[in-house]
Design a protein around this motif. Sequence first.
Motif, PDB file in Angstrom:
ATOM      1  N   GLY A  46      57.714 133.638  22.154  1.00 56.60           N
ATOM      2  CA  GLY A  46      56.302 133.320  21.953  1.00 56.60           C
ATOM      3  C   GLY A  46      56.022 132.824  20.548  1.00 56.60           C
ATOM      4  N   GLY A  50      54.642 129.131  19.458  1.00 51.32           N
ATOM      5  CA  GLY A  50      53.480 129.000  18.586  1.00 51.32           C
ATOM      6  C   GLY A  50      53.799 128.182  17.354  1.00 51.32           C
ATOM      7  N   LEU A 112      54.467 137.885  30.456  1.00 50.93           N
ATOM      8  CA  LEU A 112      53.568 136.798  30.075  1.00 50.93           C
ATOM      9  C   LEU A 112      52.599 137.247  28.994  1.00 50.93           C
ATOM     10  CD1 LEU A 112      52.687 133.915  30.614  1.00 50.93           C
ATOM     11  CD2 LEU A 112      51.121 134.778  32.378  1.00 50.93           C
ATOM     12  N   ARG A 113      52.145 138.496  29.098  1.00 48.03           N
ATOM     13  CA  ARG A 113      51.231 139.019  28.091  1.00 48.03           C
ATOM     14  C   ARG A 113      51.935 139.170  26.749  1.00 48.03           C
ATOM     15  NH1 ARG A 113      47.948 144.765  28.503  1.00 48.03           N
ATOM     16  NH2 ARG A 113      46.932 144.668  26.467  1.00 48.03           N
ATOM     17  N   SER A 116      52.367 135.742  25.278  1.00 46.79           N
ATOM     18  CA  SER A 116      51.132 135.168  24.734  1.00 46.79           C
ATOM     19  C   SER A 116      50.751 135.813  23.410  1.00 46.79           C
ATOM     20  CB  SER A 116      49.986 135.317  25.738  1.00 46.79           C
ATOM     21  OG  SER A 116      49.671 136.676  25.957  1.00 46.79           O
ATOM     22  N   GLU A 117      51.002 137.116  23.274  1.00 42.65           N
ATOM     23  CA  GLU A 117      50.694 137.783  22.011  1.00 42.65           C
ATOM     24  C   GLU A 117      51.607 137.276  20.902  1.00 42.65           C
ATOM     25  OE1 GLU A 117      50.977 141.911  23.021  1.00 42.65           O
ATOM     26  OE2 GLU A 117      48.919 142.019  23.758  1.00 42.65           O
ATOM     27  N   PHE A 119      52.920 134.331  20.848  1.00 42.16           N
ATOM     28  CA  PHE A 119      52.452 132.961  20.604  1.00 42.16           C
ATOM     29  C   PHE A 119      51.287 132.951  19.632  1.00 42.16           C
ATOM     30  CE2 PHE A 119      49.522 129.514  21.545  1.00 42.16           C
ATOM     31  CZ  PHE A 119      50.351 128.399  21.507  1.00 42.16           C
ATOM     32  N   MET A 120      50.334 133.869  19.833  1.00 37.02           N
ATOM     33  CA  MET A 120      49.160 133.925  18.955  1.00 37.02           C
ATOM     34  C   MET A 120      49.551 134.213  17.519  1.00 37.02           C
ATOM     35  SD  MET A 120      46.425 133.206  20.588  1.00 37.02           S
ATOM     36  CE  MET A 120      45.179 133.860  19.479  1.00 37.02           C
TER      37      MET A 120
END
Length: 212
Positions: A46, A50, A112-113, A116-117, A119-120
Amino acid sequence: MVTPERLLAFAAMSFLLIVIPGPSVLFVIGRALAQGRRAALTTVVGNTLGGYVLVVAVALGVGSIVERSVLVFTVLKLAGAAYLVYLGVKAWRQRGSPQAAFTGDTAPRGGLRTLSEGFMVGVANPKTIVFFAAVLPQFVDRAHGHVVVQMLLLGLVFNVIALASDSVWGLAAAGGREWFARSPRRLSLVGGLGGITMIGLGLTVATTGRKD
């Protein structure tokens, strides 16, 4: 295209920046301690995605806006810092439950969660933003044309190095996590440590960087 000399010079500079633990590395370590190897490696992926979004942004000209505007840079930096603090507080509040994660008593955290974290955090990493906005363009040979392609290639080199380096950090931290699994008290400590690390990281990100 990018000359071999420029490519090697950029890779060397990227390596020096990456091996020094920054927000992404500390976040990966916190995840490894709190949730284990799989979560750490998912977080690394992730973070890398990002980071490459930042490369694309710089290649398309958005990076120059971030570099020139103190307001845009500050907003992005504080947003990333606030997100880290939020995740850290959440991990701290749940520090009493890591044993379930070790023993399989709870459903595994969604990949996926976790992705995404990561990635952020990767896309809001101030160190990477400044590096891509200020340093990346300097290694582009405009005489060879295809400036955007050159930036994308250089950014890919950076992120491949980051992927390998961050994965090593994550695996090392996850390996140490096994020692904590032998004691419920240690499990509580590791959950709290991961939370404190992320909170401290968020506060550090918020109070450092450009002030001009």
